[in-house]
Design a protein around this motif. Structure first.
Motif, PDB file in Angstrom:
ATOM      1  N   VAL A   1     -21.618 -18.175  20.855  1.00 18.88           N
ATOM      2  CA  VAL A   1     -21.246 -18.287  22.505  1.00 18.88           C
ATOM      3  C   VAL A   1     -22.725 -18.097  23.214  1.00 18.88           C
ATOM      4  N   ASP A   2     -23.306 -18.933  23.855  1.00 16.81           N
ATOM      5  CA  ASP A   2     -24.564 -19.017  24.755  1.00 16.81           C
ATOM      6  C   ASP A   2     -24.099 -18.128  25.847  1.00 16.81           C
ATOM      7  N   GLY A   3     -24.804 -17.024  26.345  1.00 16.37           N
ATOM      8  CA  GLY A   3     -24.569 -16.272  27.449  1.00 16.37           C
ATOM      9  C   GLY A   3     -24.885 -14.769  27.304  1.00 16.37           C
ATOM     10  N   GLN A   4     -24.091 -13.894  27.736  1.00 14.06           N
ATOM     11  CA  GLN A   4     -24.622 -12.386  27.839  1.00 14.06           C
ATOM     12  C   GLN A   4     -23.254 -11.539  27.746  1.00 14.06           C
ATOM     13  N   SER A   5     -23.374 -10.432  27.055  1.00 15.33           N
ATOM     14  CA  SER A   5     -22.459  -9.451  27.286  1.00 15.33           C
ATOM     15  C   SER A   5     -22.258  -9.098  28.566  1.00 15.33           C
ATOM     16  N   LEU A   6     -20.808  -8.562  29.013  1.00 15.50           N
ATOM     17  CA  LEU A   6     -20.857  -7.863  30.365  1.00 15.50           C
ATOM     18  C   LEU A   6     -21.612  -6.621  30.614  1.00 15.50           C
ATOM     19  N   ARG A   7     -22.091  -5.921  29.488  1.00 13.50           N
ATOM     20  CA  ARG A   7     -23.080  -4.731  29.722  1.00 13.50           C
ATOM     21  C   ARG A   7     -24.523  -5.479  30.308  1.00 13.50           C
ATOM     22  N   GLU A   8     -24.993  -6.521  29.780  1.00 13.33           N
ATOM     23  CA  GLU A   8     -26.295  -7.091  29.868  1.00 13.33           C
ATOM     24  C   GLU A   8     -26.086  -7.623  31.328  1.00 13.33           C
ATOM     25  N   GLN A   9     -24.998  -8.536  31.691  1.00 13.55           N
ATOM     26  CA  GLN A   9     -25.008  -8.958  33.019  1.00 13.55           C
ATOM     27  C   GLN A   9     -24.956  -8.292  34.114  1.00 13.55           C
ATOM     28  N   VAL A  10     -24.095  -7.151  34.037  1.00 11.92           N
ATOM     29  CA  VAL A  10     -24.250  -6.207  35.079  1.00 11.92           C
ATOM     30  C   VAL A  10     -25.547  -5.332  35.105  1.00 11.92           C
ATOM     31  N   ALA A  11     -26.183  -5.230  33.975  1.00 14.40           N
ATOM     32  CA  ALA A  11     -27.648  -4.519  34.083  1.00 14.40           C
ATOM     33  C   ALA A  11     -28.426  -5.354  34.719  1.00 14.40           C
ATOM     34  N   ALA A  12     -28.454  -6.681  34.562  1.00 12.98           N
ATOM     35  CA  ALA A  12     -29.465  -7.681  34.986  1.00 12.98           C
ATOM     36  C   ALA A  12     -29.137  -7.956  36.588  1.00 12.98           C
ATOM     37  N   GLU A  13     -27.758  -8.160  36.841  1.00 14.93           N
ATOM     38  CA  GLU A  13     -27.527  -8.556  37.993  1.00 14.93           C
ATOM     39  C   GLU A  13     -26.581  -7.836  39.072  1.00 14.93           C
ATOM     40  N   GLY A  14     -26.233  -6.550  38.679  1.00 17.15           N
ATOM     41  CA  GLY A  14     -25.554  -5.716  39.408  1.00 17.15           C
ATOM     42  C   GLY A  14     -23.900  -5.939  39.088  1.00 17.15           C
ATOM     43  N   PRO A  15     -23.351  -4.828  39.690  1.00 18.79           N
ATOM     44  CA  PRO A  15     -21.787  -4.949  39.602  1.00 18.79           C
ATOM     45  C   PRO A  15     -21.178  -6.044  39.928  1.00 18.79           C
ATOM     46  N   LEU A  16     -20.023  -6.836  39.658  1.00 16.46           N
ATOM     47  CA  LEU A  16     -19.365  -8.072  39.933  1.00 16.46           C
ATOM     48  C   LEU A  16     -18.601  -7.851  41.260  1.00 16.46           C
ATOM     49  N   ASP A  17     -18.400  -9.013  41.897  1.00 16.80           N
ATOM     50  CA  ASP A  17     -17.733  -8.940  43.105  1.00 16.80           C
ATOM     51  C   ASP A  17     -16.231  -8.600  42.622  1.00 16.80           C
ATOM     52  N   PRO A  18     -15.229  -8.290  43.238  1.00 15.83           N
ATOM     53  CA  PRO A  18     -13.973  -8.136  42.884  1.00 15.83           C
ATOM     54  C   PRO A  18     -13.294  -9.197  42.261  1.00 15.83           C
ATOM     55  N   ALA A  19     -13.530 -10.480  42.687  1.00 17.67           N
ATOM     56  CA  ALA A  19     -12.780 -11.729  42.136  1.00 17.67           C
ATOM     57  C   ALA A  19     -13.310 -11.810  40.670  1.00 17.67           C
ATOM     58  N   ARG A  20     -14.530 -11.726  40.586  1.00 21.14           N
ATOM     59  CA  ARG A  20     -15.263 -12.134  39.234  1.00 21.14           C
ATOM     60  C   ARG A  20     -14.709 -10.898  38.249  1.00 21.14           C
ATOM     61  N   ALA A  21     -14.702  -9.652  38.724  1.00 21.33           N
ATOM     62  CA  ALA A  21     -14.152  -8.568  37.880  1.00 21.33           C
ATOM     63  C   ALA A  21     -12.804  -8.457  37.597  1.00 21.33           C
ATOM     64  N   THR A  22     -12.080  -9.045  38.582  1.00 17.79           N
ATOM     65  CA  THR A  22     -10.600  -9.475  38.062  1.00 17.79           C
ATOM     66  C   THR A  22     -10.520 -10.329  37.114  1.00 17.79           C
ATOM     67  N   ALA A  23     -11.112 -11.458  37.102  1.00 16.55           N
ATOM     68  CA  ALA A  23     -11.217 -12.505  36.101  1.00 16.55           C
ATOM     69  C   ALA A  23     -11.685 -12.188  34.522  1.00 16.55           C
ATOM     70  N   VAL A  24     -12.542 -11.271  34.622  1.00 13.63           N
ATOM     71  CA  VAL A  24     -13.046 -10.579  33.383  1.00 13.63           C
ATOM     72  C   VAL A  24     -11.819  -9.818  32.839  1.00 13.63           C
ATOM     73  N   GLY A  25     -11.237  -8.972  33.744  1.00 16.98           N
ATOM     74  CA  GLY A  25     -10.356  -8.155  33.292  1.00 16.98           C
ATOM     75  C   GLY A  25      -9.196  -8.914  32.732  1.00 16.98           C
ATOM     76  N   ASN A  26      -8.979  -9.823  33.385  1.00 18.16           N
ATOM     77  CA  ASN A  26      -7.736 -10.676  33.172  1.00 18.16           C
ATOM     78  C   ASN A  26      -7.857 -11.528  31.758  1.00 18.16           C
ATOM     79  N   ALA A  27      -9.250 -11.952  31.702  1.00 18.56           N
ATOM     80  CA  ALA A  27      -9.350 -12.626  30.141  1.00 18.56           C
ATOM     81  C   ALA A  27      -9.370 -11.577  29.244  1.00 18.56           C
ATOM     82  N   VAL A  28      -9.905 -10.430  29.279  1.00 20.14           N
ATOM     83  CA  VAL A  28      -9.888  -9.379  28.195  1.00 20.14           C
ATOM     84  C   VAL A  28      -8.459  -8.821  27.963  1.00 20.14           C
ATOM     85  N   ALA A  29      -7.703  -8.699  28.950  1.00 17.57           N
ATOM     86  CA  ALA A  29      -6.224  -8.213  28.998  1.00 17.57           C
ATOM     87  C   ALA A  29      -5.476  -9.422  28.178  1.00 17.57           C
ATOM     88  N   SER A  30      -5.885 -10.617  28.370  1.00 16.02           N
ATOM     89  CA  SER A  30      -5.141 -11.754  27.735  1.00 16.02           C
ATOM     90  C   SER A  30      -5.382 -12.030  26.274  1.00 16.02           C
TER      91      SER A  30
END
Length: 521
Positions: free
Chosen positions: A110-139
């Motif tokens: 998978v080309d990309g970053q871990s959530l840890r790396e993305q937040v470290a590089a770009e800062g916290p996610l906006d609420p909608a994106r954070a919800t989408a990440v939580g939804n994917a992990v819960a699914s």
């Protein structure tokens, strides 16, 4: 370029990993997997390589451990178990091989970053994106849990975000050291980290740095003097209250978390774009009247009923007075009032063509069911027939929840009724088990399949009738305003959005609907 997936959380007591005889670029493993580039070492000291499956000509990630044998048993078992679960939010596992001197797992690249790396590089996610990440992990967890397994390694390093935005979960464990409940609570940690950039647990999810990867420690959450963490809304502005509440509930050890499939369903609902929501895009559904200045007590629901009742009595009294005057011919002493003319016995009777008003009566209810659009488990649907059996001794009950708003996992639940045919409806009365509930009456034209999807469509297509009863202080809810006298109704739904607190001191919230009756013609 970083291959997302920092691997399994390292144990402090884990034995050192032997790295002699390390592979080289161009080497082909199992006559199939060509090693192209060493990416990093994961948190357990395993070597992560980018490779190519020379048979299928597709990129792969190859995770190697030295030596193989007994020391690699857990890694291989986890890979075999993970390979049996196919889900778009889980990293695909293709192969697991033990060569004694080394063992390796071949998985999806998978080309990309871990959530840890993305937040470290770009800062916290906006609420909608954070919800989408939580939804994917819960699914992803729901798919794992459906097989009876536990992931056991959910943290910002194993939640991965591809360059195309796909979120996947990697590196499950099979050592039995965790539980499905802890998996679900870990989603709260994922949401907290995504919203704030801080980890809500005292222990870090990753232990130190590893060569070639430059992993930094995740900042601990902001805490008060007692060690309690600050809520996301206290750390960062703009976090919606419903997402803040959901995150903190998942992290609260005193609150039993939902199952992973229920959590996934709730996050999926919150992950829908605002324009697609059937009601408010915020969390728990609320029905409120428009605010009015200097609103008198009679303007409230109870006051409306009193006013209507008084007006009705006055009307009856006035009609009775007029009838009495008509029957007795008026007052003979009043020269302005003349006796009522009696029809001649020989004169033909004049036919009254005015249609008689239909008598108001209790309408038959031919079908009833419980509407639960936000639950995949759907284990609260029984006893719907007791709502219309004519007895107040039995009814339908919700389960007990940790908050009045269905534990913040549902917008509400409803009792749907079918009158069998269209009728003019005057009022709907619902007798409930306790005061303090918030409810609204809805009406619609269709009967939808009794599934989660069907229930969602039903709630989306039905329209409110009159005003909601907000935290109604009583056990008999009467909905009489809002019905159109020129419209006939067949399908109605009592939609409950807020539960009263139980009186047993448990701090739980629950309601029972004992009986529903409909008056009309």
């Amino acid at each position: 370029m970083t291959q997302v997936g920092e691997g399994q959380e390292a144990e402090e007591s884990a034995p050192p990993v032997m790295t002699f005889g390390a592979p080289t670029a161009g080497e082909i493993l199992a006559e199939r997997y060509e090693l192209v580039e060493h990416i990093n070492n994961d948190s357990a000291g395993r070597l992560v390589w980018r490779g190519v499956d020379v048979v299928l000509r597709r990129p792969v990630a190859v995770v190697l451990r030295y030596p193989g044998g007994d020391s690699a048993t857990e890694m291989l078992q986890a890979a075999v178990a993970a390979s049996r679960v196919i889900h778009p939010n889980l990293v695909g596992v293709y192969d697991a091989i033990d060569e004694d001197d080394r063992a390796y797992v071949v998985r999806e690249w998978v080309d990309g970053q871990s959530l840890r790396e993305q937040v470290a590089a770009e800062g916290p996610l906006d609420p909608a994106r954070a919800t989408a990440v939580g939804n994917a992990v819960a699914s992803a967890l729901a798919a794992v849990h459906a097989t009876g397994m536990v992931h056991g390694n959910v943290h910002p390093g194993t939640a991965m975000i591809s360059d195309e935005g796909r979120v996947v979960l990697a590196d499950a464990r099979t050592d039995g050291a965790d539980s499905q409940e802890n998996d679900v609570r870990a989603v709260g940690g994922i949401l907290y980290f995504a919203l704030t950039g801080h980890w809500p647990h005292h222990e870090a999810p990753l232990h130190g740095a590893t060569a070639g990867h430059g992993r930094a420690a995740i900042p601990d959450a902001v805490r008060d003097g007692s060690g309690a963490i600050a809520a996301p809304r206290q750390v960062r502005a703009g976090v919606p209250a419903y997402l803040d509440d959901l995150t903190m509930d998942l992290l609260d050890p005193e609150i039993a978390p939902p199952s992973s499939d229920v959590l996934a369903a709730e996050l999926a609902r919150l992950d829908i774009p605002a324009d697609d929501h059937f009601l408010e895009s915020a969390g728990t559904l609320r029905f409120t009247a428009e605010p009015e200045d200097d609103r008198s007590p009679l303007a409230a629901a109870g006051g409306r009923k009193v006013a209507i009742g008084i007006a009705g009595l006055l009307a009856v009294a006035l009609v009775g007075l007029l009838i009495g005057i008509s029957i007795f011919g008026g007052d003979d002493k009043d020269p302005a009032r003349k006796p009522v003319a009696q029809p001649s016995p020989t004169a033909p009777a004049v036919e009254d063509t005015t249609p008689a008003a239909a008598a108001v009566r209790k309408l038959d209810i031919t079908d009833v069911k419980i509407i639960d659009p936000d639950s995949r488990v759907r284990d609260e649907l029984d006893d719907a027939d007791k709502v219309t059996d004519g007895s107040l001794d039995e009814g339908w009950d919700t389960q007990s929840y940790n908050s009045a708003k269905f534990g913040n996992f549902k917008k509400g639940m409803g009792v749907w009724i079918d009158l069998g045919a269209p009728h003019t409806v005057k009022s709907v009365q619902a007798v409930v088990s306790a005061g303090g509930a918030t409810a609204q009456l809805f009406a619609g034209q269709g009967n939808f399949p009794h599934t989660s999807s069907g229930d969602k469509q039903l709630v989306k297509n039905y329209q409110p009738v009159g005003d909601a009863l907000e935290q109604y202080d009583g056990t008999t809810m009467t909905f009489s305003n809002g019905f159109n006298a020129d419209q006939k109704y067949r399908y109605l739904m009592l939609w409950i959005t807020e539960l009263p607190q139980k009186e047993d001191g448990s701090g739980k919230y629950k309601i029972g609907v004992q009986e529903i009756t409909v008056q009309g013609s």
